[in-house]
Design a protein around this motif. Sequence first.
Motif, PDB file in Angstrom:
ATOM      1  N   ILE A  30       0.892  -1.070   0.128  1.00  0.00           N
ATOM      2  CA  ILE A  30      -0.057   0.011  -0.168  1.00  0.00           C
ATOM      3  C   ILE A  30       0.853   1.143  -0.017  1.00  0.00           C
ATOM      4  N   LYS A  31       0.537   2.239  -0.850  1.00  0.00           N
ATOM      5  CA  LYS A  31       1.303   3.564  -0.906  1.00  0.00           C
ATOM      6  C   LYS A  31       0.651   4.566  -0.331  1.00  0.00           C
ATOM      7  N   TRP A  32      -0.589   4.645  -0.588  1.00  0.00           N
ATOM      8  CA  TRP A  32      -1.501   5.909   0.067  1.00  0.00           C
ATOM      9  C   TRP A  32      -2.944   5.322   0.106  1.00  0.00           C
ATOM     10  N   GLY A  33      -3.730   6.122   0.886  1.00  0.00           N
ATOM     11  CA  GLY A  33      -5.051   6.030   0.615  1.00  0.00           C
ATOM     12  C   GLY A  33      -5.890   7.290   0.806  1.00  0.00           C
ATOM     13  N   ALA A  34      -6.974   7.597   0.317  1.00  0.00           N
ATOM     14  CA  ALA A  34      -8.011   8.621   0.213  1.00  0.00           C
ATOM     15  C   ALA A  34      -9.454   8.483   0.461  1.00  0.00           C
ATOM     16  N   ILE A  35     -10.184   9.333   0.617  1.00  0.00           N
ATOM     17  CA  ILE A  35     -11.503   9.283   0.661  1.00  0.00           C
ATOM     18  C   ILE A  35     -12.233  10.172  -0.212  1.00  0.00           C
ATOM     19  N   ALA A  36     -13.002   9.924  -1.084  1.00  0.00           N
ATOM     20  CA  ALA A  36     -13.511  10.983  -2.004  1.00  0.00           C
ATOM     21  C   ALA A  36     -14.786  11.111  -2.019  1.00  0.00           C
ATOM     22  N   TYR A  37     -15.615  12.484  -2.028  1.00  0.00           N
ATOM     23  CA  TYR A  37     -16.939  12.563  -2.377  1.00  0.00           C
ATOM     24  C   TYR A  37     -17.087  13.086  -3.473  1.00  0.00           C
ATOM     25  N   ILE A  38     -17.996  12.222  -4.645  1.00  0.00           N
ATOM     26  CA  ILE A  38     -18.160  12.519  -5.863  1.00  0.00           C
ATOM     27  C   ILE A  38     -19.367  13.139  -6.076  1.00  0.00           C
ATOM     28  N   ASP A  39     -19.546  14.423  -6.411  1.00  0.00           N
ATOM     29  CA  ASP A  39     -20.926  14.925  -6.754  1.00  0.00           C
ATOM     30  C   ASP A  39     -21.750  13.999  -7.964  1.00  0.00           C
ATOM     31  N   LYS A  40     -23.177  14.707  -7.936  1.00  0.00           N
ATOM     32  CA  LYS A  40     -23.815  14.018  -8.986  1.00  0.00           C
ATOM     33  C   LYS A  40     -23.124  14.558 -10.181  1.00  0.00           C
ATOM     34  N   ASP A  41     -22.697  13.981 -11.276  1.00  0.00           N
ATOM     35  CA  ASP A  41     -22.404  14.029 -12.642  1.00  0.00           C
ATOM     36  C   ASP A  41     -20.874  14.605 -12.386  1.00  0.00           C
ATOM     37  N   GLY A  42     -20.315  14.178 -11.380  1.00  0.00           N
ATOM     38  CA  GLY A  42     -18.697  14.372 -11.297  1.00  0.00           C
ATOM     39  C   GLY A  42     -17.908  13.283 -11.357  1.00  0.00           C
ATOM     40  N   GLY A  43     -16.599  13.362 -11.129  1.00  0.00           N
ATOM     41  CA  GLY A  43     -15.851  12.234 -11.630  1.00  0.00           C
ATOM     42  C   GLY A  43     -14.724  12.673 -12.231  1.00  0.00           C
ATOM     43  N   GLY A  44     -13.916  11.545 -12.693  1.00  0.00           N
ATOM     44  CA  GLY A  44     -12.761  11.984 -13.784  1.00  0.00           C
ATOM     45  C   GLY A  44     -11.526  11.040 -13.488  1.00  0.00           C
ATOM     46  N   PRO A  45     -10.432  11.350 -14.266  1.00  0.00           N
ATOM     47  CA  PRO A  45     -10.313  12.660 -15.120  1.00  0.00           C
ATOM     48  C   PRO A  45     -10.942  12.195 -16.407  1.00  0.00           C
ATOM     49  N   GLU A  46     -11.581  13.392 -17.172  1.00  0.00           N
ATOM     50  CA  GLU A  46     -12.008  13.347 -18.437  1.00  0.00           C
ATOM     51  C   GLU A  46     -10.747  12.945 -19.173  1.00  0.00           C
ATOM     52  N   GLY A  47     -11.255  11.819 -20.154  1.00  0.00           N
ATOM     53  CA  GLY A  47     -10.102  11.175 -20.980  1.00  0.00           C
ATOM     54  C   GLY A  47      -9.408  10.169 -20.499  1.00  0.00           C
ATOM     55  N   ASN A  48      -9.847   9.806 -19.334  1.00  0.00           N
ATOM     56  CA  ASN A  48      -9.065   8.665 -18.549  1.00  0.00           C
ATOM     57  C   ASN A  48      -7.443   9.191 -18.501  1.00  0.00           C
ATOM     58  N   HIS A  49      -6.721   8.149 -17.875  1.00  0.00           N
ATOM     59  CA  HIS A  49      -5.380   8.337 -17.573  1.00  0.00           C
ATOM     60  C   HIS A  49      -4.669   7.241 -17.217  1.00  0.00           C
ATOM     61  N   THR A  50      -3.353   6.857 -17.217  1.00  0.00           N
ATOM     62  CA  THR A  50      -2.805   5.927 -16.702  1.00  0.00           C
ATOM     63  C   THR A  50      -1.449   6.131 -15.802  1.00  0.00           C
ATOM     64  N   HIS A  51      -1.026   5.337 -14.915  1.00  0.00           N
ATOM     65  CA  HIS A  51       0.256   5.462 -14.319  1.00  0.00           C
ATOM     66  C   HIS A  51       0.536   4.157 -13.623  1.00  0.00           C
ATOM     67  N   LYS A  52       1.832   4.163 -12.913  1.00  0.00           N
ATOM     68  CA  LYS A  52       2.312   2.645 -12.572  1.00  0.00           C
ATOM     69  C   LYS A  52       1.644   2.319 -11.252  1.00  0.00           C
ATOM     70  N   GLU A  53       1.010   3.225 -10.427  1.00  0.00           N
ATOM     71  CA  GLU A  53       0.363   2.561  -9.298  1.00  0.00           C
ATOM     72  C   GLU A  53      -1.114   2.047  -9.553  1.00  0.00           C
ATOM     73  N   ASN A  54      -1.554   1.050  -8.968  1.00  0.00           N
ATOM     74  CA  ASN A  54      -2.897   0.236  -9.119  1.00  0.00           C
ATOM     75  C   ASN A  54      -3.634   0.922  -8.031  1.00  0.00           C
ATOM     76  N   HIS A  55      -5.114   0.619  -8.064  1.00  0.00           N
ATOM     77  CA  HIS A  55      -5.867   1.273  -7.273  1.00  0.00           C
ATOM     78  C   HIS A  55      -6.764   0.084  -6.774  1.00  0.00           C
ATOM     79  N   ILE A  56      -7.392   0.301  -5.604  1.00  0.00           N
ATOM     80  CA  ILE A  56      -8.697  -0.438  -5.002  1.00  0.00           C
ATOM     81  C   ILE A  56      -9.572   0.666  -4.447  1.00  0.00           C
ATOM     82  N   PHE A  57     -10.773   0.427  -5.408  1.00  0.00           N
ATOM     83  CA  PHE A  57     -11.771   1.590  -4.967  1.00  0.00           C
ATOM     84  C   PHE A  57     -12.903   0.911  -4.213  1.00  0.00           C
ATOM     85  N   ILE A  58     -13.184   1.503  -2.938  1.00  0.00           N
ATOM     86  CA  ILE A  58     -14.300   0.706  -2.332  1.00  0.00           C
ATOM     87  C   ILE A  58     -15.564   1.709  -2.119  1.00  0.00           C
TER      88      ILE A  58
END
Length: 111
Positions: A30-58
Motif C-alpha cells: 500500500i502506497k497511500w489511501g484517500a476518501i473521495a466525495y463525488i458529486d452528481k455528474d462528477g468524477g474524472g479525469p476526463e479522457g482517462n489516464h494511466t500511471h504505475k500505481e494500481n487502485h482499490i476503490f471501495i
Amino acid sequence: MEELYTQEFTTPPNHKGFSAKKLFDENGKIKWGAIAYIDKDGGGPEGNHTHKENHIFIVVDGEAKIILGEQTFIVRKNESFFVNGMIPHSIWNNTDQTTVVIKISTESEAE
C-alpha cells in the motif's frame, strides 16, 4: 487484471451482532489511501489516464461507474474494484446523490 468483489456479508464464528465481508485480497504494498466525495455528474479525469500505481476503490455510499479501457463497470455500496493503473481508467458518480469512495493505491508488480 481488474476484479470486482461483490460477496455477501457474513458473521464470523464466535461473533455476535457483527457482519463483515472481504473487500480485497493482497495487492502489493500500500502506497497511500484517500476518501473521495463525488458529486452528481462528477468524477474524472476526463479522457482517462494511466500511471504505475494500481487502485482499490471501495464504494462506501452511492454507486460508482469505473471506465477501464473499453469496458464500464458499476460498483455499488459495500463493493470494491481493483484497477491496474496501466490500463486507461477513470471513476464517475453513477447516481443522483453524492457517492463516497475510499481509494487505496498500491505498488504495481513492476515496481
